[in-house]
Design an enzyme around this catalytic site. Structure first.
Site, PDB file in Angstrom:
ATOM      1  N   LEU A 140     -67.585   1.592  25.861  1.00 41.36           N
ATOM      2  CA  LEU A 140     -66.926   3.162  25.633  1.00 41.36           C
ATOM      3  C   LEU A 140     -65.835   3.033  24.957  1.00 41.36           C
ATOM      4  O   LEU A 140     -64.875   2.272  25.851  1.00 41.36           O
ATOM      5  CB  LEU A 140     -66.297   4.132  27.122  1.00 41.36           C
ATOM      6  CG  LEU A 140     -66.264   5.450  26.364  1.00 41.36           C
ATOM      7  CD1 LEU A 140     -67.145   5.910  25.625  1.00 41.36           C
ATOM      8  CD2 LEU A 140     -66.271   6.194  28.030  1.00 41.36           C
ATOM      9  N   ASP A 141     -65.567   3.492  23.497  1.00 42.51           N
ATOM     10  CA  ASP A 141     -64.242   4.111  23.018  1.00 42.51           C
ATOM     11  C   ASP A 141     -63.621   2.621  22.652  1.00 42.51           C
ATOM     12  O   ASP A 141     -62.437   2.054  22.268  1.00 42.51           O
ATOM     13  CB  ASP A 141     -63.025   4.448  23.628  1.00 42.51           C
ATOM     14  CG  ASP A 141     -63.268   6.053  23.709  1.00 42.51           C
ATOM     15  OD1 ASP A 141     -64.516   6.331  22.985  1.00 42.51           O
ATOM     16  OD2 ASP A 141     -62.719   6.611  24.753  1.00 42.51           O
ATOM     17  N   GLU A 142     -64.081   1.438  22.625  1.00 38.53           N
ATOM     18  CA  GLU A 142     -64.400   0.327  22.102  1.00 38.53           C
ATOM     19  C   GLU A 142     -64.529  -0.523  21.145  1.00 38.53           C
ATOM     20  O   GLU A 142     -64.369  -1.970  20.165  1.00 38.53           O
ATOM     21  CB  GLU A 142     -64.704  -1.018  23.532  1.00 38.53           C
ATOM     22  CG  GLU A 142     -63.518  -0.712  24.655  1.00 38.53           C
ATOM     23  CD  GLU A 142     -62.703  -1.729  24.870  1.00 38.53           C
ATOM     24  OE1 GLU A 142     -61.979  -1.460  23.922  1.00 38.53           O
ATOM     25  OE2 GLU A 142     -61.656  -0.481  25.954  1.00 38.53           O
TER      26      GLU A 142
END
Lengths: 282, 282, 282, 282
Positions: free
Chosen positions: A225-227
């Site tokens: 997530l969001d990486e």
């Protein structure tokens, strides 16, 4: 006169630029724009070359012949015809600022691609989709029926046969299988300056932390997530007088512009990825 | 391992990149960094190539051989050895912010060049020059004896044998003959966002006009005051509460940083000029 | 004509501004500048008022009388005479860019305070301190003798009797007891856009994450590493071609400017804290 | 609970803040937000106070009573009820980016005012106006019949009875009589960083001058072309690779955001003018 975009990533080697340039020259291509980057740490070389060519048959010829050279230098490569505009699927939820901005850009022919549809878990965006005469599909995502709903959503995505999927504040976590299927093809806008405030409620958390700038991040989606690899970021100044609600309102402007910029780079084949980073040849 | 920087500007021609890349390859050079730009309006092509090479004798060989190719394509070109650091002469007056900043960068070895002297029409900078063990010369410029003073100033400049002259808020108009002698080698910092507020008192005029951003411009000097090719610019936000005096104080930070950036681009041979514009290959 | 700065933080109450303004008027003060802020979430009110006053005896009179009003409204308050310049102690290590920049600002009388000394764990900054005729003390911090070294460092800090302590890239973690003793008086510059990259090696981690902007954060030190109230932040654009080493070099400019800005706000009594956030009245 | 905005501009005088604050307190008003500015050069004082008040009859009472105080201090003043949303007339031509952006903000209830109509010299914007259900009027401006056309245009403007007129890239010079009639009520977006590139074709001229930043300026219209008081400005970075056409495309984003910001400040009664400058209380 056609324009082709050749993207190459390969281990660094002596004479690479000469070899590729010579090859293009010999195949009647004219280099309009060229960018190189050597990642010194990983000893990998990246190129983006915009080639102009008169003979309409260059593409196949070229591709076939280039395969040899590519093998020799262990290249990851692709060559895209600028005339074959990418098919863009927008996924949204309730917020309309990014969607409206993209639709308007599409309508004014400012995007190097065609918006072929909008998929949302709510109905709110259907009106604006109809204004711009873009296909709208709603697939509700309910807690109780999430697995089935997600499967239906993914089927709907597939039915659009998109080249690139834009998460314009979709607000749902994309299933792993979809991340993998469309790897490097799903672009998200996150409403913070990543890696600050990964996950939910970034504006509230920015307000709580008392930061003096808020940001937006356009990135490719991965399983983490969001990486995923960051394509573009921007910030704007806030101060103590701005509440979380006001930050959210102010932030919409950099969200929509950062997303549009990142998407446009992708559509123009300006983005290559290396591990979890991007090379953006502007 | 030596590094050379090849700068080329010439009429656009088919196969240019291939020719030059091939030439470098055949002369045992390895391309570390390459930038191209086609000025579509003027149909001129610009290149900057950083070449790494093992044999210490490459430079002469290369230069001699390259002359042929250069002639064929009507190139303006230069090739600089990165080891031959440019000699920097700073010209200042009373303000010390830019001078102190450059001296500190020089001292910390952050500039791709050597500061060989400071020339000023006042004595105020002599102390800081002595701290950094840099040669200081004062040539006063008086109204009554201006012509003679300017001649003396120019002689002093010549005596330093500088590769680049930095006007770090020198505040005197440079004589035409000096502009011509050192064409493309005199870098000025102007304390406004050019072309706004050409000439004197830009902060007062910015305050009077009520602008919401003030700026600084680093540019090459030409005979036309503040009209030379712009290398770098930056701005910062002000508002109604900032007086002209406060703007001047605030502006010092962008002046010193914009000048340092522009100078560094020049020292790294990243700037080419085309008519009255620059191509800056960052 | 003297200038005083009255800072107030208290629970919100009806008529506060009227009461305080009236009080100042009745005590012969003239309001030169006034800023208010209501923290709606915490229902706290913040004020900063710059008062100009002719009679030299205003301060004591005023303070005594104001104590009554302050009690009534449960105010945290202070009133500072702008003529009593704060005593600044700079703590540094090996990096000199922030220290040199602050010393130069002090020398040019651009800071609302006096730099009274530099304390470092290395000797590298002694030369520049001597140039600017600022007291220099070295207290080495060794792994083996850390507790004793830190005690000595703190004694040395105390001996300077500073009003504000500036950590200009000091690179050592400040002991808890010192954080508490000088609460709200220790200003740090962190070389990232907090809360991204708390702790060590932020530039390397920024490069590894592939961010498109790097930043600097000026904040008050608390017991929690890099978690104190943020005073000022800024960013600059980077791209794939900038290595961690280059980011570090580029970042120095925003470090020094962000630190100088944050310090100046503090020196001018423009910063109030509320929980872990600041109100900065610019 | 109603909110009122009191705007005051007057000669500086001792005790002003106290007097006004006390007055508000005595009339059952609570100060939610207050901003002051002393223009030291012109010795004029500016205030904006947001007042919250329970009794619905405060406004008339207050206004009547305040007239006395206002006279005493020679105030220019106005007091606006935040509930009385301003009537916005948008004037456009062919470009739609600013118009679409404003319409979307209006639709999402992000503007402190109501868009009551769009007036254009072309028909291109009629479709988007109809989508957003906003009244659209076309008044063509032809060279041959300019005087009559302009008269018709002004009649049409009057018929909308607008509180504020937004020139969203209208591209026609507004007649003097209209400038005077709607003084301080016509907001324009100019596609350059004023005072650079006053007049026509600013992007082409920016490209020709080789600037490294392009800008947009939101300002009030006066009789002097592009010389009116500036409300808001912003810039974005360009380089040698950006043609005038690309700058124009890139610049649309700062045009629309700068216009929206400036308009919002006006709608929230945050802008006062002083000679040819603005005080913007953010």
């Amino acid at each position: 006169m056609n324009t082709y975009r050749l993207l190459i990533s390969c281990p660094d080697a002596h004479g690479l630029v000469a070899k590729v340039s010579q090859f293009i020259f010999e195949h009647n291509g004219n280099i309009k724009e060229a960018h190189h980057h050597l990642d010194a740490q990983n000893k990998r070389f990246f190129m983006r070359i915009e080639i102009e060519s008169n003979p309409t048959h260059l593409l196949d010829d070229f591709k076939q012949a280039f395969t040899q050279l590519a093998k020799q230098y262990q290249m990851n490569w692709q060559m895209n015809d600028a005339n074959q505009r990418k098919r863009i699927l927008i996924m949204g939820s309730k917020s309309s600022h990014c969607v409206a901005d993209l639709l308007h850009r599409g309508h004014e022919n400012e995007l190097e691609g065609n918006i072929i549809g909008i998929l949302s878990n709510h109905n709110k965006l259907s009106k604006i989709a109809s204004w711009y005469e873009v296909d709208f599909k709603q697939v509700a995502i309910e807690k109780a029926t999430k697995t089935a709903d997600m499967a239906k959503m993914m089927n709907t995505v597939d039915s659009f046969n998109p080249d690139v999927i834009v998460l314009a504040r979709y607000m749902q976590i994309i299933p792993k299988s979809m991340c993998e299927k469309y790897q490097g093809k799903i672009i998200n806008i996150h409403h913070s300056f990543l890696p600050s405030f990964v996950g939910a409620n970034p504006y509230q958390r920015a307000a709580d932390r008392g930061v003096k700038l808020i940001g937006a991040t356009c990135h490719y989606i991965t399983n983490e997530l969001d990486e995923g690899p960051i394509i573009e970021q921007d910030v704007l100044r806030v101060d103590h007088s701005d509440s979380a609600a006001e930050m959210q309102k102010m932030g919409q402007d950099i969200e929509k512009i950062t997303l549009a910029k990142g998407l446009q780079y992708h559509l123009e084949d300006r983005v290559l990825t290396c591990n979890n980073k991007t090379v953006v040849f502007r």
